[in-house]
Design a protein around this motif. Structure first.
Motif, PDB file in Angstrom:
ATOM      1  N   ILE A  70       0.861  -1.191   0.000  1.00  0.00           N
ATOM      2  CA  ILE A  70       0.000   0.000   0.000  1.00  0.00           C
ATOM      3  C   ILE A  70       0.890   1.230   0.000  1.00  0.00           C
ATOM      4  O   ILE A  70       1.755   1.373   0.849  1.00  0.00           O
ATOM      5  CB  ILE A  70      -0.921   0.023   1.235  1.00  0.00           C
ATOM      6  N   GLY A  71       0.678   2.100  -0.975  1.00  0.00           N
ATOM      7  CA  GLY A  71       1.440   3.342  -1.049  1.00  0.00           C
ATOM      8  C   GLY A  71       0.760   4.439  -0.253  1.00  0.00           C
ATOM      9  O   GLY A  71      -0.454   4.394  -0.005  1.00  0.00           O
ATOM     10  N   LEU A  72       1.538   5.416   0.146  1.00  0.00           N
ATOM     11  CA  LEU A  72       0.966   6.524   0.910  1.00  0.00           C
ATOM     12  C   LEU A  72      -0.058   7.302   0.093  1.00  0.00           C
ATOM     13  O   LEU A  72      -1.038   7.801   0.639  1.00  0.00           O
ATOM     14  CB  LEU A  72       2.074   7.454   1.409  1.00  0.00           C
ATOM     15  N   ASP A  73       0.138   7.383  -1.225  1.00  0.00           N
ATOM     16  CA  ASP A  73      -0.824   8.087  -2.064  1.00  0.00           C
ATOM     17  C   ASP A  73      -2.161   7.362  -2.086  1.00  0.00           C
ATOM     18  O   ASP A  73      -3.222   7.979  -2.085  1.00  0.00           O
ATOM     19  CB  ASP A  73      -0.280   8.275  -3.478  1.00  0.00           C
ATOM     20  N   GLU A  74      -2.126   6.023  -2.051  1.00  0.00           N
ATOM     21  CA  GLU A  74      -3.364   5.246  -1.993  1.00  0.00           C
ATOM     22  C   GLU A  74      -4.076   5.454  -0.663  1.00  0.00           C
ATOM     23  O   GLU A  74      -5.292   5.553  -0.609  1.00  0.00           O
ATOM     24  CB  GLU A  74      -3.068   3.762  -2.164  1.00  0.00           C
ATOM     25  N   LEU A  75      -3.308   5.498   0.391  1.00  0.00           N
ATOM     26  CA  LEU A  75      -3.871   5.704   1.718  1.00  0.00           C
ATOM     27  C   LEU A  75      -4.581   7.047   1.791  1.00  0.00           C
ATOM     28  O   LEU A  75      -5.679   7.157   2.326  1.00  0.00           O
ATOM     29  CB  LEU A  75      -2.774   5.623   2.782  1.00  0.00           C
ATOM     30  N   GLY A  76      -3.965   8.063   1.225  1.00  0.00           N
ATOM     31  CA  GLY A  76      -4.574   9.395   1.220  1.00  0.00           C
ATOM     32  C   GLY A  76      -5.874   9.404   0.444  1.00  0.00           C
ATOM     33  O   GLY A  76      -6.835  10.066   0.824  1.00  0.00           O
ATOM     34  N   ALA A  77      -5.942   8.652  -0.643  1.00  0.00           N
ATOM     35  CA  ALA A  77      -7.157   8.604  -1.458  1.00  0.00           C
ATOM     36  C   ALA A  77      -8.293   7.934  -0.692  1.00  0.00           C
ATOM     37  O   ALA A  77      -9.442   8.332  -0.796  1.00  0.00           O
ATOM     38  CB  ALA A  77      -6.889   7.874  -2.762  1.00  0.00           C
ATOM     39  N   VAL A  78      -7.970   6.903   0.097  1.00  0.00           N
ATOM     40  CA  VAL A  78      -8.989   6.187   0.863  1.00  0.00           C
ATOM     41  C   VAL A  78      -9.512   7.042   2.005  1.00  0.00           C
ATOM     42  O   VAL A  78     -10.701   7.104   2.262  1.00  0.00           O
ATOM     43  CB  VAL A  78      -8.422   4.855   1.412  1.00  0.00           C
ATOM     44  N   VAL A  79      -8.615   7.725   2.692  1.00  0.00           N
ATOM     45  CA  VAL A  79      -8.991   8.509   3.864  1.00  0.00           C
ATOM     46  C   VAL A  79      -9.729   9.772   3.460  1.00  0.00           C
ATOM     47  O   VAL A  79     -10.517  10.312   4.203  1.00  0.00           O
ATOM     48  CB  VAL A  79      -7.739   8.851   4.713  1.00  0.00           C
ATOM     49  N   GLY A  80      -9.516  10.231   2.288  1.00  0.00           N
ATOM     50  CA  GLY A  80     -10.161  11.465   1.874  1.00  0.00           C
ATOM     51  C   GLY A  80      -9.155  12.373   1.220  1.00  0.00           C
ATOM     52  O   GLY A  80      -9.500  13.388   0.643  1.00  0.00           O
ATOM     53  N   GLY A  81      -7.900  11.999   1.339  1.00  0.00           N
ATOM     54  CA  GLY A  81      -6.798  12.684   0.689  1.00  0.00           C
ATOM     55  C   GLY A  81      -7.034  14.139   0.378  1.00  0.00           C
ATOM     56  O   GLY A  81      -6.977  14.986   1.237  1.00  0.00           O
ATOM     57  N   GLU A  82      -7.310  14.402  -0.875  1.00  0.00           N
ATOM     58  CA  GLU A  82      -7.512  15.778  -1.278  1.00  0.00           C
ATOM     59  C   GLU A  82      -8.905  16.234  -0.862  1.00  0.00           C
ATOM     60  O   GLU A  82      -9.867  15.488  -0.958  1.00  0.00           O
ATOM     61  CB  GLU A  82      -7.366  15.911  -2.790  1.00  0.00           C
ATOM     62  N   ALA A  83      -8.977  17.452  -0.453  1.00  0.00           N
ATOM     63  CA  ALA A  83     -10.273  17.998  -0.063  1.00  0.00           C
ATOM     64  C   ALA A  83     -11.106  18.202  -1.316  1.00  0.00           C
ATOM     65  O   ALA A  83     -10.609  18.604  -2.366  1.00  0.00           O
ATOM     66  CB  ALA A  83     -10.077  19.323   0.658  1.00  0.00           C
ATOM     67  N   ALA A  84     -12.375  17.890  -1.197  1.00  0.00           N
ATOM     68  CA  ALA A  84     -13.276  18.094  -2.329  1.00  0.00           C
ATOM     69  C   ALA A  84     -13.361  19.584  -2.627  1.00  0.00           C
ATOM     70  O   ALA A  84     -13.361  20.400  -1.715  1.00  0.00           O
ATOM     71  CB  ALA A  84     -14.656  17.542  -1.987  1.00  0.00           C
ATOM     72  N   PRO A  85     -13.418  19.929  -3.897  1.00  0.00           N
ATOM     73  CA  PRO A  85     -13.507  21.358  -4.212  1.00  0.00           C
ATOM     74  C   PRO A  85     -14.791  21.939  -3.637  1.00  0.00           C
ATOM     75  O   PRO A  85     -15.846  21.298  -3.670  1.00  0.00           O
ATOM     76  CB  PRO A  85     -13.513  21.395  -5.731  1.00  0.00           C
TER      77      PRO A  85
END
Length: 133
Positions: A70-85
């Protein structure tokens, strides 16, 4: 406070200020300052130990993620990573209007009152006089 710190950190000024103290009073001051320094050292050591423990936990979690593929970028995507615009809300409809020199000015009732409406309000008009019907 700045004057006190300046005296403490400047050798000659400190010596001049402590000149009137008896030797036992001077030793008492030194003892208190050493106690404060020791206390600060303990606090710093505890903070460093807590930081080291936290970093060790982070490293352990990073290794477990790597083992699982599991990459850190994948983890961020699952948790919510980028804030929705953020969605822009629709502009509020105009609530008040006034005609000045043939030009129709509108105001929602929020924010700064337009100059033309403010002048009329100051002259005794009511805000209800400007309501859009």
């Amino acid at each position: 406070m700045a004057d006190f710190l300046e005296i403490l950190t400047h050798g000659r000024r400190l010596k001049a200020q402590l000149k009137g103290l008896a030797l036992d009073e001077l030793q008492e001051v030194i003892g208190k300052m050493q106690a404060i320094a020791a206390e600060r050292e303990e606090e710093l050591a505890a903070e460093n130990a807590a930081n080291a423990e936290r970093l060790a936990k982070i490293e352990e979690i990073r290794k477990k993620l790597a083992e699982e593929g599991i990459g850190l970028d994948e983890l961020g995507a699952v948790v919510g990573g980028e804030a929705a615009p953020r969605k822009k809300r629709a502009p509020r409809p105009a609530k008040y209007e006034i005609t000045v020199d043939g030009e129709r000015l509108t105001w929602t009732g929020q924010g700064r009152t337009p100059k033309a409406i403010k002048e009329r309000l100051d002259a005794g008009a009511s805000l209800e006089d400007f309501l859009i019907k």
